[in-house]
Design an enzyme around this catalytic site. Sequence first.
Site, PDB file in Angstrom:
ATOM      1  N   HIS A   1       0.867  -1.194   0.000  1.00  0.00           N
ATOM      2  CA  HIS A   1       0.000   0.000   0.000  1.00  0.00           C
ATOM      3  C   HIS A   1       0.898   1.236   0.000  1.00  0.00           C
ATOM      4  O   HIS A   1       1.648   1.459  -0.946  1.00  0.00           O
ATOM      5  CB  HIS A   1      -0.920  -0.124   1.219  1.00  0.00           C
TER       6      HIS A   1
ATOM      7  N   HIS B   1      -2.809  -2.652  -9.526  1.00  0.00           N
ATOM      8  CA  HIS B   1      -3.740  -2.001  -8.616  1.00  0.00           C
ATOM      9  C   HIS B   1      -4.993  -2.831  -8.506  1.00  0.00           C
ATOM     10  O   HIS B   1      -5.427  -3.411  -9.500  1.00  0.00           O
ATOM     11  CB  HIS B   1      -4.094  -0.590  -9.126  1.00  0.00           C
TER      12      HIS B   1
ATOM     13  N   ASP C   1       2.464   5.275  -7.127  1.00  0.00           N
ATOM     14  CA  ASP C   1       3.721   5.129  -6.401  1.00  0.00           C
ATOM     15  C   ASP C   1       4.923   4.931  -7.314  1.00  0.00           C
ATOM     16  O   ASP C   1       6.058   5.088  -6.873  1.00  0.00           O
ATOM     17  CB  ASP C   1       3.632   3.941  -5.440  1.00  0.00           C
TER      18      ASP C   1
HETATM   19  N1  ACO Z   1       4.465  -7.398 -10.138  1.00  0.00           N
HETATM   20  C1  ACO Z   1       4.329  -8.630 -10.661  1.00  0.00           C
HETATM   21  N2  ACO Z   1       3.165  -9.308 -10.718  1.00  0.00           N
HETATM   22  C2  ACO Z   1       2.083  -8.689 -10.219  1.00  0.00           C
HETATM   23  C3  ACO Z   1       2.143  -7.395  -9.659  1.00  0.00           C
HETATM   24  C4  ACO Z   1       3.397  -6.743  -9.639  1.00  0.00           C
HETATM   25  N3  ACO Z   1       3.524  -5.513  -9.146  1.00  0.00           N
HETATM   26  N4  ACO Z   1       0.912  -7.040  -9.244  1.00  0.00           N
HETATM   27  C5  ACO Z   1       0.110  -8.056  -9.521  1.00  0.00           C
HETATM   28  N5  ACO Z   1       0.809  -9.058 -10.119  1.00  0.00           N
HETATM   29  C6  ACO Z   1       0.281 -10.338 -10.632  1.00  0.00           C
HETATM   30  C7  ACO Z   1      -0.054 -11.294  -9.483  1.00  0.00           C
HETATM   31  O1  ACO Z   1       1.040 -12.136  -9.178  1.00  0.00           O
HETATM   32  C8  ACO Z   1      -1.213 -12.063 -10.082  1.00  0.00           C
HETATM   33  O2  ACO Z   1      -0.700 -12.979 -11.008  1.00  0.00           O
HETATM   34  P1  ACO Z   1      -1.392 -14.438 -11.150  1.00  0.00           P
HETATM   35  O3  ACO Z   1      -2.814 -14.174 -11.510  1.00  0.00           O
HETATM   36  O4  ACO Z   1      -0.605 -15.124 -12.214  1.00  0.00           O
HETATM   37  O5  ACO Z   1      -1.257 -15.098  -9.811  1.00  0.00           O
HETATM   38  C9  ACO Z   1      -1.965 -11.009 -10.896  1.00  0.00           C
HETATM   39  O6  ACO Z   1      -0.967 -10.047 -11.265  1.00  0.00           O
HETATM   40  C10 ACO Z   1      -3.100 -10.331 -10.137  1.00  0.00           C
HETATM   41  O7  ACO Z   1      -2.556  -9.691  -8.997  1.00  0.00           O
HETATM   42  P2  ACO Z   1      -3.194  -9.720  -7.556  1.00  0.00           P
HETATM   43  O8  ACO Z   1      -2.094  -9.757  -6.530  1.00  0.00           O
HETATM   44  O9  ACO Z   1      -4.233 -10.792  -7.475  1.00  0.00           O
HETATM   45  O10 ACO Z   1      -3.924  -8.318  -7.530  1.00  0.00           O
HETATM   46  P3  ACO Z   1      -4.473  -7.597  -6.256  1.00  0.00           P
HETATM   47  O11 ACO Z   1      -5.554  -6.730  -6.716  1.00  0.00           O
HETATM   48  O12 ACO Z   1      -4.771  -8.564  -5.151  1.00  0.00           O
HETATM   49  O13 ACO Z   1      -3.222  -6.726  -5.725  1.00  0.00           O
HETATM   50  C11 ACO Z   1      -1.634  -4.987  -5.579  1.00  0.00           C
HETATM   51  C12 ACO Z   1      -3.029  -5.412  -6.057  1.00  0.00           C
HETATM   52  C13 ACO Z   1      -1.450  -5.373  -4.086  1.00  0.00           C
HETATM   53  C14 ACO Z   1      -1.491  -3.469  -5.684  1.00  0.00           C
HETATM   54  C15 ACO Z   1      -0.565  -5.702  -6.449  1.00  0.00           C
HETATM   55  O14 ACO Z   1      -0.716  -5.313  -7.808  1.00  0.00           O
HETATM   56  C16 ACO Z   1       0.855  -5.433  -5.985  1.00  0.00           C
HETATM   57  O15 ACO Z   1       1.348  -6.130  -5.103  1.00  0.00           O
HETATM   58  N6  ACO Z   1       1.549  -4.377  -6.559  1.00  0.00           N
HETATM   59  C17 ACO Z   1       2.868  -3.997  -6.138  1.00  0.00           C
HETATM   60  C18 ACO Z   1       2.785  -3.155  -4.869  1.00  0.00           C
HETATM   61  C19 ACO Z   1       2.266  -1.746  -5.157  1.00  0.00           C
HETATM   62  O16 ACO Z   1       2.709  -1.078  -6.084  1.00  0.00           O
HETATM   63  N7  ACO Z   1       1.363  -1.292  -4.280  1.00  0.00           N
HETATM   64  C20 ACO Z   1       0.791   0.058  -4.385  1.00  0.00           C
HETATM   65  C21 ACO Z   1      -0.641  -0.002  -4.709  1.00  0.00           C
HETATM   66  S1  ACO Z   1      -1.269   1.604  -5.024  1.00  0.00           S
HETATM   67  C22 ACO Z   1      -1.423   2.372  -3.566  1.00  0.00           C
HETATM   68  O17 ACO Z   1      -1.551   1.812  -2.504  1.00  0.00           O
HETATM   69  C23 ACO Z   1      -1.341   3.795  -3.622  1.00  0.00           C
END
Ligand code: ACO
Length: 489
Positions: A297, A336, A392
């Site tokens: 987050h 996201h 971010d």
């Molecule tokens: N890098 C690589 N793979 C990713 C990423 C990433 N940044 N984000 C998602 N994925 C992949 C997951 O592994 C998943 O793959 P799969 O279906 O093969 O298992 C798929 O994309 C879907 O991702 P989820 O984790 O299910 O998506 P969710 O909505 O639960 O999570 C989140 C969203 C937490 C933001 C995620 O994208 C992430 O961890 N991003 C990196 C951290 C980040 O930048 N956070 C800031 C968010 S914005 C904010 O708070 C202001």
Amino acid sequence: MGQPTHGTSSQDSLTVKDNRTGKVYTIPIVDNAVSATAFKDIKAPRKPNERVENETEKGLRVQDKGFLNTAVMQSTITYIDGEAGVLHYRGYPIEQLAEKSSHLESAYLLIYGSLPTQPQYELFEREVLNHGVTHSDTAQFFRSFRYDAHPMSMLTSAFAMLGSYYSEANPSLQGQRLYTKGDAASLATMDRQIYRIIGKATTLAAMAYRIRQGREFVTPPTGLSYTASFLYQMDHIGEENYVPNPVLVKALDTLFLIHADHELNASCTTVLQTGSSLVDPYSAIAAGCASLYGPLHGGANEAVIRMLISIGKPENVPAFIEAVKRREKTLSGFGHRVYKTSDPRSFIVRKTADEVFKVTGQDQLLETAMALHDAAMKDEYFIKRRLAPNVDFWSGLIYRAMGFPLDFFPVLFAVPRVVGWLAHWRQMMLQEGGVKIWRPRQVYVGETKRDFVPVEDRVAVEGPKQTPSKVQHGGISKRTQLASYKSKL
Ligand code: ACO
């Protein structure tokens, strides 16, 4: 303002047939939502050998790990269309607000629902700025932290500490309806806490910064804007007529504005969950800070820079991307829960970055960031999963160019976000029908009832997750290990 439509016709419903019993249920649809409690009426007899913990005869449960499709509030504050990359505060597009408004004006909009007139704004600004000063004991509180304490730990603790100063703002002491009555006195008590929390957010954040620098604290100045006052409190060390750079003030204000709210994200939900017990707002805001701190987050902006530093240069980007695809690394700043095309704030941040780089010079990690961005946007792995840069990905580069230390980045997110948390908290306190404590359900899949086993009859259960881990004790020297003493194990 458009009004939500209410489902009154018989077509605005679901017909659900429970194949276990053959019974048919009609579940109303209101504002394109069904009530989860309506599903509780769907009951069936427990099957022979079915676990009693399934509670089948008590009604169906709705399971949603991670709140993927569960609406917990009716809200009039912020609207996000994740498919279209749209973000509105009270109906106003974020792009227009970023260009024409200020953080504090948008704060008024988010909390009270409309753009303020000049006198309304002046009153609000005066109240917020006047409440920036903290009790002198706060200095002692910050001095009690270790020299290298993470500023987010300090800020989180500081909000909780702040609550201890205002017994008149504590429903545990003043009565649980303190904030829910909606009469003039109750609203005034609520608004005073809102002024205090927004006003002191910058003061506490600046103190967390200065304690790390070994500098004396600065009393909030008069005559400066909210954001300029924040920079002043961080950076002023006695120079005469010290005025922060206006380009940096404007950039930070824009970043504050676009971070002010984002509807029911993890931290806002935490604030509401905590606030639903009718605890004081300082404790709820401290809980929000704790949630924001996580790398998924608000900690992501710090994680992005650490990631870029570890990549080092554009030539190393392809190897990094491959490591992400093998799931050995995370591409921080991408993806996201809501945005599946682009995060509209990321475009505003890019534009703001250009303004900042004109006065600070370009950050040397920018080239690596651009190479990473371009490579990810072209790669099938990211395209298929609809992963685009979030706010971010770029904000950390601006903060770095402005000279903020890495671990201060989440604080720069938390300070403006208190506005959104307070807007949602206020809305919940005043919602029709009062506040309902947030108490989700679980699906219990653990052991069914079993009888206690006396110690001599037990068979050891082994396994890394089934037994407590062995840990090395820090600070124990060879000499202590070799010593003998009573009860040594
Ligand atoms: N890098 C690589 N793979 C990713 C990423 C990433 N940044 N984000 C998602 N994925 C992949 C997951 O592994 C998943 O793959 P799969 O279906 O093969 O298992 C798929 O994309 C879907 O991702 P989820 O984790 O299910 O998506 P969710 O909505 O639960 O999570 C989140 C969203 C937490 C933001 C995620 O994208 C992430 O961890 N991003 C990196 C951290 C980040 O930048 N956070 C800031 C968010 S914005 C904010 O708070 C202001």
